[in-house]
Motif scaffolding. Structure first.
Motif, PDB file in Angstrom:
ATOM      1  N   GLY A 164      11.471  23.962   9.762  1.00 53.17           N
ATOM      2  CA  GLY A 164      12.817  24.673  10.066  1.00 53.17           C
ATOM      3  C   GLY A 164      13.872  24.222   9.259  1.00 53.17           C
ATOM      4  O   GLY A 164      14.965  24.826   9.156  1.00 53.17           O
ATOM      5  N   GLU A 165      13.949  22.861   9.201  1.00 57.89           N
ATOM      6  CA  GLU A 165      15.143  22.319   8.305  1.00 57.89           C
ATOM      7  C   GLU A 165      15.039  22.775   6.926  1.00 57.89           C
ATOM      8  O   GLU A 165      16.098  23.150   6.323  1.00 57.89           O
ATOM      9  N   ILE A 166      13.863  22.960   6.317  1.00 57.80           N
ATOM     10  CA  ILE A 166      13.529  23.427   4.964  1.00 57.80           C
ATOM     11  C   ILE A 166      14.264  25.128   4.780  1.00 57.80           C
ATOM     12  O   ILE A 166      15.019  25.361   4.107  1.00 57.80           O
ATOM     13  N   ARG A 167      13.808  25.772   5.922  1.00 57.52           N
ATOM     14  CA  ARG A 167      14.343  27.074   5.853  1.00 57.52           C
ATOM     15  C   ARG A 167      15.755  27.256   5.876  1.00 57.52           C
ATOM     16  O   ARG A 167      16.543  28.116   5.370  1.00 57.52           O
TER      17      ARG A 167
ATOM     18  N   GLU B 293      20.990  28.521   3.364  1.00 57.08           N
ATOM     19  CA  GLU B 293      22.413  27.914   2.933  1.00 57.08           C
ATOM     20  C   GLU B 293      22.608  28.031   1.411  1.00 57.08           C
ATOM     21  O   GLU B 293      23.465  28.450   0.863  1.00 57.08           O
ATOM     22  N   ILE B 294      21.571  27.785   0.715  1.00 53.67           N
ATOM     23  CA  ILE B 294      21.700  27.691  -0.870  1.00 53.67           C
ATOM     24  C   ILE B 294      21.763  29.284  -1.348  1.00 53.67           C
ATOM     25  O   ILE B 294      22.626  29.400  -1.947  1.00 53.67           O
ATOM     26  N   ILE B 295      21.130  30.206  -0.554  1.00 54.53           N
ATOM     27  CA  ILE B 295      21.081  31.407  -1.132  1.00 54.53           C
ATOM     28  C   ILE B 295      22.481  32.147  -0.587  1.00 54.53           C
ATOM     29  O   ILE B 295      22.847  32.599  -1.277  1.00 54.53           O
TER      30      ILE B 295
ATOM     31  N   GLY C 260      12.925  23.638  -8.443  1.00 56.65           N
ATOM     32  CA  GLY C 260      13.250  22.393  -8.633  1.00 56.65           C
ATOM     33  C   GLY C 260      14.624  22.050  -8.126  1.00 56.65           C
ATOM     34  O   GLY C 260      14.778  20.919  -7.418  1.00 56.65           O
ATOM     35  N   PHE C 261      15.392  23.009  -8.361  1.00 54.12           N
ATOM     36  CA  PHE C 261      16.900  22.860  -7.847  1.00 54.12           C
ATOM     37  C   PHE C 261      16.929  22.779  -6.413  1.00 54.12           C
ATOM     38  O   PHE C 261      17.497  22.030  -5.788  1.00 54.12           O
ATOM     39  N   MET C 262      16.057  23.666  -5.924  1.00 51.99           N
ATOM     40  CA  MET C 262      16.171  23.566  -4.362  1.00 51.99           C
ATOM     41  C   MET C 262      15.442  22.538  -3.693  1.00 51.99           C
ATOM     42  O   MET C 262      15.978  22.118  -2.644  1.00 51.99           O
TER      43      MET C 262
END
Length: 124
Positions: free
Chosen positions: A10-13, A18-20, A76-78
């Protein structure tokens, strides 16, 4: 999945979303794709791999594949961004997959409508 892997997934999602949303990925295959939705994340029990499922509404298969490649190039960035936010021994590697659930759901609904119309015609 254990409670811990579910929480990490859930945290990764959330972080990827947020990155997107902030348009931090510069790859034109991702930036020009429209609204990318991460539907769910599956994390392995040892927290070393994460399969990230996504969809982009109204996009054909070829375009979705381009977006998947763009996300893969930016993994890699994510992953570094995830490592900055989560305190884990090792940050999971990311593999992106197109989520086909919505397409399958639409097909099933269309088939159900067709069956419903056919039974309506037969009962007349």
């Amino acid at each position: 999945m254990t409670q811990r892997t579910e929480r990490v997934a859930g945290e990764i999602r959330d972080i990827l979303g947020e990155i997107i949303a902030r348009q931090e990925i510069k790859d034109p295959r991702v930036r020009g794709a429209g609204i990318i939705t991460f539907t769910h994340v599956r994390v392995s029990g040892d927290l070393r791999q994460a399969h990230v499922f996504f969809t982009v509404h109204g996009m054909d298969d070829e375009s979705l594949e381009r977006v998947r490649h763009g996300l893969g190039r930016a993994s890699g960035f994510m992953r570094r961004r995830i490592a900055d936010r989560l305190r884990l021994k090792s940050t999971p590697s990311l593999a992106f997959e197109v989520d086909r659930v919505f397409e399958q759901e639409e097909r099933i609904e269309a088939l159900l409508r067709e069956v419903s119309q056919d039974t309506g015609k037969k009962s007349e």
